[in-house]
Design a protein around this motif. Structure first.
Motif, PDB file in Angstrom:
ATOM      1  N   SER A 103      36.234 -31.750  30.594  1.00 26.88           N
ATOM      2  CA  SER A 103      37.079 -32.884  30.232  1.00 26.88           C
ATOM      3  C   SER A 103      36.611 -33.507  28.922  1.00 26.88           C
ATOM      4  O   SER A 103      37.422 -33.871  28.069  1.00 26.88           O
ATOM      5  CB  SER A 103      37.067 -33.931  31.349  1.00 26.88           C
ATOM      6  N   LEU A 108      42.289 -33.195  34.984  1.00 25.91           N
ATOM      7  CA  LEU A 108      42.054 -31.764  34.832  1.00 25.91           C
ATOM      8  C   LEU A 108      42.100 -31.072  36.180  1.00 25.91           C
ATOM      9  O   LEU A 108      42.648 -29.972  36.322  1.00 25.91           O
ATOM     10  CB  LEU A 108      40.699 -31.535  34.150  1.00 25.91           C
ATOM     11  N   SER A 141      39.361 -33.144  26.213  1.00 24.57           N
ATOM     12  CA  SER A 141      40.127 -34.392  26.229  1.00 24.57           C
ATOM     13  C   SER A 141      39.400 -35.542  25.559  1.00 24.57           C
ATOM     14  O   SER A 141      39.835 -36.684  25.646  1.00 24.57           O
ATOM     15  CB  SER A 141      40.468 -34.778  27.668  1.00 24.57           C
ATOM     16  N   GLN A 168      38.498 -38.035  32.111  1.00 21.54           N
ATOM     17  CA  GLN A 168      39.792 -37.404  32.389  1.00 21.54           C
ATOM     18  C   GLN A 168      39.656 -36.247  33.379  1.00 21.54           C
ATOM     19  O   GLN A 168      40.637 -35.568  33.664  1.00 21.54           O
ATOM     20  CB  GLN A 168      40.412 -36.879  31.090  1.00 21.54           C
ATOM     21  N   TRP A 169      38.446 -36.036  33.932  1.00 22.91           N
ATOM     22  CA  TRP A 169      38.258 -34.878  34.803  1.00 22.91           C
ATOM     23  C   TRP A 169      39.170 -34.881  36.031  1.00 22.91           C
ATOM     24  O   TRP A 169      39.612 -33.796  36.467  1.00 22.91           O
ATOM     25  CB  TRP A 169      36.788 -34.728  35.221  1.00 22.91           C
ATOM     26  N   TRP A 203      33.533 -32.278  34.494  1.00 19.66           N
ATOM     27  CA  TRP A 203      33.124 -33.421  33.674  1.00 19.66           C
ATOM     28  C   TRP A 203      32.931 -32.971  32.216  1.00 19.66           C
ATOM     29  O   TRP A 203      33.460 -33.577  31.287  1.00 19.66           O
ATOM     30  CB  TRP A 203      31.841 -33.999  34.261  1.00 19.66           C
TER      31      TRP A 203
END
Length: 353
Positions: A60, A73, A64, A69-70, A57
């Motif tokens: 990301s 990833l 990002s 976005q995790w 978390w």
């Protein structure tokens, strides 16, 4: 009936616990891994080494600009069986998102910083994460140098006169006039190479095209016998050898030198078009304060007619990719193209981001 109610409560508790875990995205990286994953072979790309307290978390958010976005990833890192448990020392592959792989120069390469300011109202900027670019084939990357390397010897023959010399084959090396037998000893590793003189590199030196690594097994009065330990390209009679210098495949990403504006001389394989992960030579080197790990933008810039004045207008530069420096010489460097959104050609300009 009581048994069914009890089972239902137990199932509901498990579901609630699972949901809470998903919301949390995972605990911070533990100090000691419970079950460390086997080491994986990393492909070329940008990597971050997990520190204590990290979560996907948080990473990301850091790389990002958004923690949501995790899952992407995690999908990029199939070596992680559980996204909720990551451990210090594990390496996370970073996918490109708004060039978030650009970070600070390591402390030992930075100029001395000013003393901390007294105002408590300005919180100190948190340290930026260290990102490495992993390039497993770094020992195969050639360079342009002037003057050319003085060879230690020349391969004049292979055992049984094999035309396609590869790993495990034996080769015979004639000593150079400058060094002779004294330079050689069993166990010595050498890089097999040949020099090329491409037109695009005129005035910059000779291209050193690396072919493979050989190890000396026997030293004679007039020649040495060596075994091919690895071959990146075809080795043949007439190729030269120089001392092998191992390179670290992990290159720390650092700040680019301000004000750089140069051009790509040519691709290592002399192709007319270059793309992602192609190796290229650029016209800037240590004299220009270029360092391995620096990233530069590749761009193009068009002219357009201005109309009544009759002269052309130079339009704003348009970024079409980026390159990362792998190796530097005095006035040239070797770089890998890390991204491209259109064809890149020799002569293409690049600049500081």
């Amino acid at each position: 009936m009581k048994i069914k109610k009890c089972c239902w409560k137990f199932t509901a508790t498990l579901l609630l616990s699972a949901c809470m875990t998903l919301v949390l995205v995972g605990p911070a990286a533990a100090a000691e891994p419970v079950n460390q994953n086997p080491e994986v072979a990393y492909e070329a790309g940008f990597y971050y080494t997990v520190k204590k307290g990290d979560t996907l978390w948080d990473l990301s958010q850091r790389f990002s600009d958004t923690p949501w976005q995790w899952p992407d990833l995690w999908r990029e890192n199939q070596q992680l069986p559980n996204p909720h448990w990551i451990y210090p020392g594990e390496r996370i592959r970073l996918f490109r998102k708004s060039d978030k792989h650009r970070y600070q120069v390591p402390v030992e390469n930075q100029a001395p910083s000013a003393p901390p300011r007294a105002e408590a109202s300005e919180p100190a900027e948190p340290p930026k994460p260290q990102v490495d670019f992993h390039y497993a084939n770094i020992d195969r990357v050639g360079f342009i140098r002037d003057p050319a390397v003085d060879p230690m010897g020349e391969i004049f023959k292979s055992l049984d006169d094999k035309k396609l010399i590869s790993k495990g084959d034996q080769v015979y090396i004639r000593y150079s006039d400058s060094g002779g037998k004294e330079q050689f000893a069993p166990g010595l590793r050498l890089t097999a190479y040949r020099t090329l003189e491409p037109n695009e590199a005129k005035g910059y030196g000779s291209q050193h095209y690396l072919l493979g690594i050989v190890e000396v097994i026997t030293v004679k009065d007039d020649y040495a016998i060596a075994e091919v330990m690895s071959s990146a390209r075809k080795i043949q009679a007439g190729d030269l050898v120089m001392h092998f210098e191992p390179r670290n495949p992990d290159i720390t990403v650092m700040d680019s030198t301000p004000g750089i504006d140069g051009r790509i001389l040519l691709g290592e394989e002399h192709t007319k078009m270059l793309g992602d992960l192609f190796i290229a030579f650029i016209d800037k080197g240590t004299d220009d304060q270029i360092l391995p790990g620096q990233i530069y933008d590749i761009y193009f810039q068009e002219h357009a007619p201005s109309g009544s004045s009759g002269s052309d207008i130079l339009l704003d530069p348009v970024s079409i990719g980026s390159l990362l420096v792998l190796h530097t010489e005095k006035n040239t460097s070797t770089a890998v193209i890390t991204s491209s959104n259109r064809n890149i050609t020799p002569g293409q300009p690049f600049r500081t981001p």
